[in-house]
Design an enzyme around this catalytic site. Sequence first.
Site, PDB file in Angstrom:
ATOM      1  N   ARG A 224       0.839  -1.195   0.000  1.00 49.54           N
ATOM      2  CA  ARG A 224       0.000   0.000   0.000  1.00 49.54           C
ATOM      3  C   ARG A 224       0.877   1.248   0.000  1.00 49.54           C
ATOM      4  NH1 ARG A 224      -3.189  -2.782  -1.742  1.00 49.54           N
ATOM      5  NH2 ARG A 224      -5.206  -3.412  -0.938  1.00 49.54           N
ATOM      6  N   HIS A 272      -1.231   0.371  -9.842  1.00 50.55           N
ATOM      7  CA  HIS A 272      -1.870  -0.581  -8.917  1.00 50.55           C
ATOM      8  C   HIS A 272      -2.457  -1.789  -9.668  1.00 50.55           C
ATOM      9  CE1 HIS A 272      -3.521  -0.823  -4.617  1.00 50.55           C
ATOM     10  NE2 HIS A 272      -3.538  -2.030  -5.148  1.00 50.55           N
TER      11      HIS A 272
HETATM   12  C1  OXD Z   1      -5.484  -6.103  -3.539  1.00 52.13           C
HETATM   13  C2  OXD Z   1      -4.789  -5.163  -4.443  1.00 52.13           C
HETATM   14  O1  OXD Z   1      -5.524  -5.876  -2.326  1.00 52.13           O
HETATM   15  O2  OXD Z   1      -4.917  -5.301  -5.688  1.00 52.13           O
HETATM   16  O3  OXD Z   1      -6.036  -7.091  -4.044  1.00 52.13           O
HETATM   17  O4  OXD Z   1      -4.095  -4.264  -3.967  1.00 52.13           O
END
Ligand code: OXD
Length: 309
Positions: A224, A272
């Site tokens: 993240r 992402h």
């Molecule tokens: C997930 C992501 O948590 O793609 O699946 O970040």
Amino acid sequence: MSLLFISTDRDVEPWKEVLEEDYPDVEVEIWPDIDEPERVQFVVLWGQPPHALDGLPNLQAVSSLGAGVDHVLEDKTIPDDLRVSRVVDDDINDQMKIYVETAINNYRMHSFTYAYQQQKGQWNPELRIKKSQLNVGVMGLGQIGLPVAQYLSSQGFDVEGWSNSAKDISGIETYAGSDALNNFLDGVNVLVCLLPLTPETEGIVDLSLFKKMEHPAFLINVARGAHLVEEDLIYAIDKGWIAGAQLDAFQEEPLPEKHAFWNRENIIITPHVAAESDPERVIAQLVENYKRVLSGQPLKNKVNPEKHY
Ligand code: OXD
């Protein structure tokens, strides 16, 4: 009764199509045009706006559309006592293995330098970095981090792992807890962040950590954006401690137009996409949990809010 999809940044139409095709008995709604809010018992969420769950009087449980659940747990407009599940799928692990291995090889083969040179019409060959020169440290040895660490080890990389609780993994030296972080970092020159986002791990990838790694080092963040202190990365790159980074997650997504990362030769940005849930594979587990809700059974892959996974 119905299942509702809510997402602002993923197209959920393909999910609806697969669902209607494979499970014609399941009623499905797509936010924000909900025909019968009182029939919604299960919601699948990704990047939902605050208050998206308001006005659903019979909601029983929610699932993340992906593996991470921070977007659910951090949304203070979602009741604390709502049951939460997440997606667990080997295909997500496989995608992540390939992404991380490719990122390391991009670094070894100077792909980002050559892409930059190409834009400038430059021809400056560099020596390839050997696998034996790298010591890969994987932070987070959970559902995704562990298979990624094992895969990299099977591909001939020296791998160490760090996690919250102690793990015994054949072929991988492991470290657990904050007291062991310095020992873990000692000698690591490729850092892969695959941690869950918790109050303890927020901002963990910072200057103090960059200083303790072996220099020059490479960073891969596939967890993240909030794990990384972004300005510390720029500083560490300018100091020469960090040679480059491949980043898939950012504090703000989409990455703002004026962000300092965009124009950095040695930062590779991906939007992402390191590992994404595939509707055709994952729909079955979402429907199973929906049916479990209807029949009063416990959820599969239920999230422990204390652990954040
Ligand atoms: C997930 C992501 O948590 O793609 O699946 O970040």
